[in-house]
Design an enzyme around this catalytic site. Structure first.
Site, short mmCIF file in Angstrom:
data_model
loop_
_atom_site.label_atom_id
_atom_site.label_comp_id
_atom_site.label_asym_id
_atom_site.label_seq_id
_atom_site.Cartn_x
_atom_site.Cartn_y
_atom_site.Cartn_z
N LYS A 7 5.16 -4.87 14.20
CA LYS A 7 5.57 -6.27 13.46
C LYS A 7 6.02 -7.37 13.88
CE LYS A 7 5.49 -3.42 9.28
NZ LYS A 7 6.00 -2.44 9.78
N GLU A 23 -1.98 5.32 6.08
CA GLU A 23 -0.55 5.33 5.49
C GLU A 23 -0.51 5.02 4.16
OE1 GLU A 23 2.19 3.05 5.54
OE2 GLU A 23 1.72 2.00 7.34
N1 PSU Z 1 2.12 -1.94 8.35
C1 PSU Z 1 1.75 -2.87 7.47
N2 PSU Z 1 2.55 -3.08 6.22
C2 PSU Z 1 3.72 -1.98 6.15
C3 PSU Z 1 3.85 -1.04 7.21
C4 PSU Z 1 2.96 -0.93 8.26
O1 PSU Z 1 0.98 -3.69 7.72
O2 PSU Z 1 4.28 -2.24 5.29
C5 PSU Z 1 5.19 0.05 7.06
C6 PSU Z 1 4.57 1.46 7.66
O3 PSU Z 1 4.73 2.47 6.85
C7 PSU Z 1 5.75 1.30 8.90
C8 PSU Z 1 7.16 0.75 8.07
O4 PSU Z 1 6.32 2.71 9.23
O5 PSU Z 1 6.18 -0.59 7.41
C9 PSU Z 1 8.26 0.44 8.82
O6 PSU Z 1 9.17 0.58 8.08
P1 PSU Z 1 10.83 0.63 8.93
O7 PSU Z 1 10.62 -0.70 9.46
O8 PSU Z 1 11.55 0.56 7.51
O9 PSU Z 1 10.79 1.88 9.65
#
Ligand code: PSU
Ligand code: MN
Length: 300
Positions: A159, A26
């Site tokens: 996360k 991604e």
């Molecule tokens: N993994 C990482 N860093 C990131 C992400 C994933 O190590 O920045 C990103 C992914 O694209 C995931 C997003 O979908 O963070 C989550 O964003 P949100 O919490 O706004 O859905």
């Protein structure tokens, strides 16, 4: 197989046509998750380990309105330095295309585009999930996408800034298997594991491929394969939680919400940890990319 509205690199299109293994990567972690130049180094290293394991990497983004599977190295360099990149989750794909924006794709949007291309395995750092605060309410579209799109997401769990028990419950409700790679406990991104059980433990890439293939064959959609952050980079939970509480307070004071919250917290954590979260984030992304390639090889 390859949707007509998608653009793919010649290498990715040829690999898919020949049934060779391809791993989606991604772009939100490049444009919004990691700072320059760690973002570029990480993106390149992830591609390199996928190749070394015998698969073709396909970094996905929406390139000035064109959904693209397999960015070139020049495009990755540009994305890593560009300002004002649109963070596109599933709901934003139409806007990015219709308005011809340069957009980085989150897990949800990357899954959708990978599936449209016929790519079954995807590596990222950590999926989004349910945030810890009741206010403002926030649950990532990554979870919904996992419930409906048949792509295997290889990650270090969700996360560690999230409410992990709640995130796992939502995945269970929506029928998303969460495999632990050589672990029974759910990996927690920078922190080793959260003390919550995964739905199934696997020992090898081949077992993970077999579970995913059976899940999809019997009408299932997305699945998670979670491995822990490599030992040498893992961050002790107690230390991490101190930084997290401070970062959350800063986010509240700055009134950050919506798609900006995750990038804001990751950036504050990097500052508060003196760069240790960046080392962990890079290490886990690369390890996930390697494992994803091994699974893609098994599936092919
Ligand atoms: N993994 C990482 N860093 C990131 C992400 C994933 O190590 O920045 C990103 C992914 O694209 C995931 C997003 O979908 O963070 C989550 O964003 P949100 O919490 O706004 O859905
Ligand atoms: Mn959100």
């Amino acid at each position: 197989m390859f949707a007509p509205w998608l653009t793919g690199s010649a290498e990715v299109v040829a690999a898919l046509a020949a049934g060779r293994p391809v791993v989606a990567l991604e772009s939100t972690l490049i444009a919004h998750g990691l700072p320059w130049p760690t973002n570029l180094d990480t993106a390149r290293e992830a591609e390199a380990v996928v190749r070394a394991a015998g698969a073709v990497p396909a970094t996905i983004a929406i390139w000035h309105g064109v959904p693209t599977v397999g960015l070139s190295d020049e495009q990755i360099v540009e994305l890593a330095q560009a300002k004002g990149v649109f963070k596109a989750s599933r709901r934003d794909i139409g806007a990015a295309v219709g308005l011809k924006r340069l957009a980085a794709t989150t897990v949800s949007a990357t899954m959708a585009l990978a599936h449209a291309a016929g790519v079954r395995v995807f590596a990222t750092g950590g999926i989004g999930g349910a945030h810890r605060e009741e206010e403002p309410f926030d649950i990532s579209a990554d979870l919904t996408e996992l419930s409906r799109t048949p792509v295997l997401v290889v990650c270090a769990g969700a996360k560690s800034i999230l409410d992990l028990p709640r995130t796992l419950e939502i995945l269970e409700t929506w029928g998303v298997p969460v495999m632990g790679y050589r672990t029974e406990e759910f990996p927690a991104f920078y922190v080793s594991v959260a003390k919550i059980p995964v739905s199934c433990r696997v020992e090898t890439a081949s077992e993970a491929a077999a579970v995913f293939a059976a899940h999809v064959q019997m009408g299932g959609a997305g699945a998670v394969l979670a491995r822990t952050c490599p030992d040498e980079a893992v961050i002790p939970a107690a230390e991490f939680h101190e930084w997290l509480c401070e970062a959350e307070q800063d986010a509240q004071e700055a009134r950050v919400s919506g798609p900006r919250i995750t990038p804001f917290l990751l950036k504050r954590l990097a500052e508060l940890s003196g760069g240790r979260t960046l080392i962990a984030n890079r290490a886990l992304i690369v390890a996930n990319a390697r494992l994803a390639a091994e699974v893609a090889v098994e599936l092919a």
